[in-house]
Design a protein around this motif. Structure first.
Motif, PDB file in Angstrom:
ATOM      1  N   UNK A  59       0.838  -1.418   0.149  1.00 45.28           N
ATOM      2  CA  UNK A  59       0.117  -0.073   0.210  1.00 45.28           C
ATOM      3  C   UNK A  59       0.852   1.223  -0.028  1.00 45.28           C
ATOM      4  N   UNK A  60       0.341   2.353  -0.477  1.00 40.52           N
ATOM      5  CA  UNK A  60       0.801   3.709  -0.243  1.00 40.52           C
ATOM      6  C   UNK A  60      -0.185   4.445  -0.288  1.00 40.52           C
ATOM      7  N   UNK A  61       0.005   5.888   0.420  1.00 46.99           N
ATOM      8  CA  UNK A  61      -1.161   6.765   0.670  1.00 46.99           C
ATOM      9  C   UNK A  61      -0.851   8.069  -0.088  1.00 46.99           C
ATOM     10  N   UNK A  62      -1.630   8.657  -0.459  1.00 47.02           N
ATOM     11  CA  UNK A  62      -1.410   9.986  -1.111  1.00 47.02           C
ATOM     12  C   UNK A  62      -2.527  10.959  -0.674  1.00 47.02           C
ATOM     13  N   UNK A  63      -2.703  12.285  -0.550  1.00 41.62           N
ATOM     14  CA  UNK A  63      -3.792  13.241  -0.122  1.00 41.62           C
ATOM     15  C   UNK A  63      -4.034  13.997  -1.613  1.00 41.62           C
ATOM     16  N   UNK A  64      -5.367  14.376  -1.828  1.00 44.75           N
ATOM     17  CA  UNK A  64      -5.998  15.417  -2.568  1.00 44.75           C
ATOM     18  C   UNK A  64      -6.783  16.498  -1.615  1.00 44.75           C
ATOM     19  N   UNK A  65      -6.687  17.580  -2.355  1.00 50.93           N
ATOM     20  CA  UNK A  65      -7.461  18.882  -1.897  1.00 50.93           C
ATOM     21  C   UNK A  65      -8.019  19.588  -2.957  1.00 50.93           C
ATOM     22  N   UNK A  66      -9.497  19.677  -2.872  1.00 56.45           N
ATOM     23  CA  UNK A  66     -10.203  20.276  -3.839  1.00 56.45           C
ATOM     24  C   UNK A  66     -10.337  21.740  -3.198  1.00 56.45           C
ATOM     25  N   UNK A  67      -9.385  22.704  -3.678  1.00 60.34           N
ATOM     26  CA  UNK A  67      -9.359  24.205  -2.880  1.00 60.34           C
ATOM     27  C   UNK A  67     -10.154  25.101  -3.512  1.00 60.34           C
ATOM     28  N   UNK A  68     -10.788  25.784  -2.980  1.00 56.79           N
ATOM     29  CA  UNK A  68     -11.496  27.221  -3.755  1.00 56.79           C
ATOM     30  C   UNK A  68     -10.695  28.398  -3.416  1.00 56.79           C
ATOM     31  N   UNK A  69     -10.096  28.736  -4.556  1.00 52.10           N
ATOM     32  CA  UNK A  69      -9.223  29.973  -4.653  1.00 52.10           C
ATOM     33  C   UNK A  69      -9.672  31.123  -5.264  1.00 52.10           C
ATOM     34  N   UNK A  70     -10.863  31.029  -5.897  1.00 49.32           N
ATOM     35  CA  UNK A  70     -11.735  31.932  -6.530  1.00 49.32           C
ATOM     36  C   UNK A  70     -12.519  32.684  -5.893  1.00 49.32           C
ATOM     37  N   UNK A  71     -12.460  34.212  -5.789  1.00 46.99           N
ATOM     38  CA  UNK A  71     -13.358  34.992  -5.068  1.00 46.99           C
ATOM     39  C   UNK A  71     -14.737  34.804  -5.624  1.00 46.99           C
ATOM     40  N   UNK A  72     -15.838  35.174  -4.797  1.00 47.94           N
ATOM     41  CA  UNK A  72     -17.182  35.424  -5.202  1.00 47.94           C
ATOM     42  C   UNK A  72     -17.116  36.385  -6.449  1.00 47.94           C
ATOM     43  N   UNK A  73     -18.067  36.182  -7.466  1.00 52.65           N
ATOM     44  CA  UNK A  73     -18.195  36.982  -8.221  1.00 52.65           C
ATOM     45  C   UNK A  73     -19.488  38.089  -7.993  1.00 52.65           C
ATOM     46  N   UNK A  74     -19.108  39.288  -7.873  1.00 57.88           N
ATOM     47  CA  UNK A  74     -20.343  40.263  -7.602  1.00 57.88           C
ATOM     48  C   UNK A  74     -20.931  40.530  -8.912  1.00 57.88           C
ATOM     49  N   UNK A  75     -22.281  40.273  -8.979  1.00 55.93           N
ATOM     50  CA  UNK A  75     -23.311  40.365 -10.150  1.00 55.93           C
ATOM     51  C   UNK A  75     -23.893  41.597 -10.082  1.00 55.93           C
ATOM     52  N   UNK A  76     -23.959  42.407  -9.250  1.00 55.93           N
ATOM     53  CA  UNK A  76     -24.552  43.474  -9.025  1.00 55.93           C
ATOM     54  C   UNK A  76     -23.880  44.440  -8.094  1.00 55.93           C
ATOM     55  N   UNK A  77     -23.241  45.517  -8.483  1.00 55.34           N
ATOM     56  CA  UNK A  77     -22.638  46.489  -7.512  1.00 55.34           C
ATOM     57  C   UNK A  77     -23.567  47.137  -6.779  1.00 55.34           C
ATOM     58  N   UNK A  78     -23.079  47.626  -5.388  1.00 55.98           N
ATOM     59  CA  UNK A  78     -23.744  48.530  -4.459  1.00 55.98           C
ATOM     60  C   UNK A  78     -24.234  49.627  -5.275  1.00 55.98           C
ATOM     61  N   UNK A  79     -25.312  50.285  -4.641  1.00 56.68           N
ATOM     62  CA  UNK A  79     -25.669  51.669  -5.467  1.00 56.68           C
ATOM     63  C   UNK A  79     -25.729  52.663  -4.328  1.00 56.68           C
ATOM     64  N   UNK A  80     -25.559  53.703  -4.631  1.00 53.91           N
ATOM     65  CA  UNK A  80     -25.628  54.756  -3.744  1.00 53.91           C
ATOM     66  C   UNK A  80     -27.219  55.102  -3.645  1.00 53.91           C
ATOM     67  N   UNK A  81     -27.467  55.620  -2.190  1.00 52.46           N
ATOM     68  CA  UNK A  81     -28.913  56.190  -1.842  1.00 52.46           C
ATOM     69  C   UNK A  81     -28.848  57.298  -1.248  1.00 52.46           C
ATOM     70  N   UNK A  82     -29.857  58.092  -1.734  1.00 53.89           N
ATOM     71  CA  UNK A  82     -30.101  59.627  -1.109  1.00 53.89           C
ATOM     72  C   UNK A  82     -31.429  59.750  -0.640  1.00 53.89           C
ATOM     73  N   UNK A  83     -31.673  59.922   0.511  1.00 55.16           N
ATOM     74  CA  UNK A  83     -32.894  60.148   1.183  1.00 55.16           C
ATOM     75  C   UNK A  83     -33.167  61.415   1.799  1.00 55.16           C
ATOM     76  N   UNK A  84     -34.297  61.751   1.875  1.00 50.95           N
ATOM     77  CA  UNK A  84     -34.910  63.075   2.626  1.00 50.95           C
ATOM     78  C   UNK A  84     -34.796  63.048   4.149  1.00 50.95           C
ATOM     79  N   UNK A  85     -33.951  64.082   4.542  1.00 50.55           N
ATOM     80  CA  UNK A  85     -33.863  64.180   6.026  1.00 50.55           C
ATOM     81  C   UNK A  85     -35.293  64.019   6.880  1.00 50.55           C
ATOM     82  N   UNK A  86     -35.320  63.012   7.869  1.00 48.30           N
ATOM     83  CA  UNK A  86     -36.328  62.972   8.571  1.00 48.30           C
ATOM     84  C   UNK A  86     -36.434  63.346  10.155  1.00 48.30           C
ATOM     85  N   UNK A  87     -34.990  63.706  10.522  1.00 42.08           N
ATOM     86  CA  UNK A  87     -34.786  64.431  11.716  1.00 42.08           C
ATOM     87  C   UNK A  87     -34.687  63.578  12.793  1.00 42.08           C
TER      88      UNK A  87
END
Length: 222
Positions: A61-89
């Motif tokens: 017998x002989x042994x070896x290891x395997x690793x399925x590694x995630x090195x990719x960053x998430x994909x941003x499909x919609x960028x965050x949007x600015x928001x402007x609101x009227x002051x409510x005090x």
């Protein structure tokens, strides 16, 4: 994912690159792979034992290891949007919290694992009255710690003029009895109490009208 499965299958079929020979007979190979092709991270290597067996049942017998590694960053499909609101005090708390909770409208996906969101909001800037703004970075992170970010700004503005009550004026018999009226109290929703600027018209020669003008301007210039 498809290429990962293919690469793992080839690695198993080739017995992780190991070779063996037997002086007396042919040999066959087997392994104890447990059908785990899930994504792992840095500490998730999986050990597979490969067994060479000759025709008489002798094994090595002989042994070896395997690793399925995630090195990719998430994909941003919609960028965050600015928001402007009227002051409510009151800090527009509901608007701000809804915007933060929705990650500024940003969305993302990841091929290999679930993702989570965080942001670096701390406080609004101290603007005029109850106005202010904050530029916030929203970060999405996958199960292996890979990150992607998007940035947007939340702004509270004041575009509403102060509300001034009607003033009916008064009538006097003699000019000397005419006095400047008391200025109406104006409390702006966003800027608090406002002290007016006051102008007055020239005195009439005898009978006539004398006008006092009270101008209320909030800190935003309304």
């Amino acid at each position: 994912i498809e290429n990962t499965v293919d690469n793992l299958s080839n690695w198993l079929t080739n017995n992780a690159g190991v070779t063996a020979s037997d002086n007396c007979s042919a040999i066959t190979w087997s392994n104890d792979y447990g059908s785990d092709d899930s994504v792992q991270c840095d500490n998730g290597a999986i050990t597979v034992t490969f067994t060479a067996t000759d025709e008489c049942g002798n094994i090595s017998t002989t042994s070896a290891t395997y690793l399925i590694k995630d090195t990719d960053a998430p994909n941003i499909t919609q960028q965050a949007s600015d928001l402007t609101v009227e002051c409510d005090g009151a800090g527009n708390t509901t608007d701000l919290n809804n915007w933060l909770t929705s990650n500024g409208g940003a969305t993302a996906s990841d091929t290999c694992s679930t993702i989570s969101w965080s942001n670096d909001f701390s406080a609004l800037s101290d603007g005029c009255g109850e106005t202010g703004s904050a530029t916030v970075t929203f970060t999405t992170t996958d199960a292996c710690g890979n990150e992607s970010s998007t940035t947007a700004t939340f702004t509270i503005e004041d575009t509403t003029p102060p509300v001034v009550p009607n003033y009916t004026g008064s009538t006097v018999q003699c000019l000397k009895d005419a006095v400047q009226p008391t200025a109406p109290v104006v409390n702006d929703v966003c800027g608090g109490n406002i002290i007016p600027s006051i102008t007055e018209s020239a005195d009439p020669d005898c009978e006539g009208t004398k006008e006092y003008t009270f101008t209320y301007t909030d800190c935003a210039g309304n």
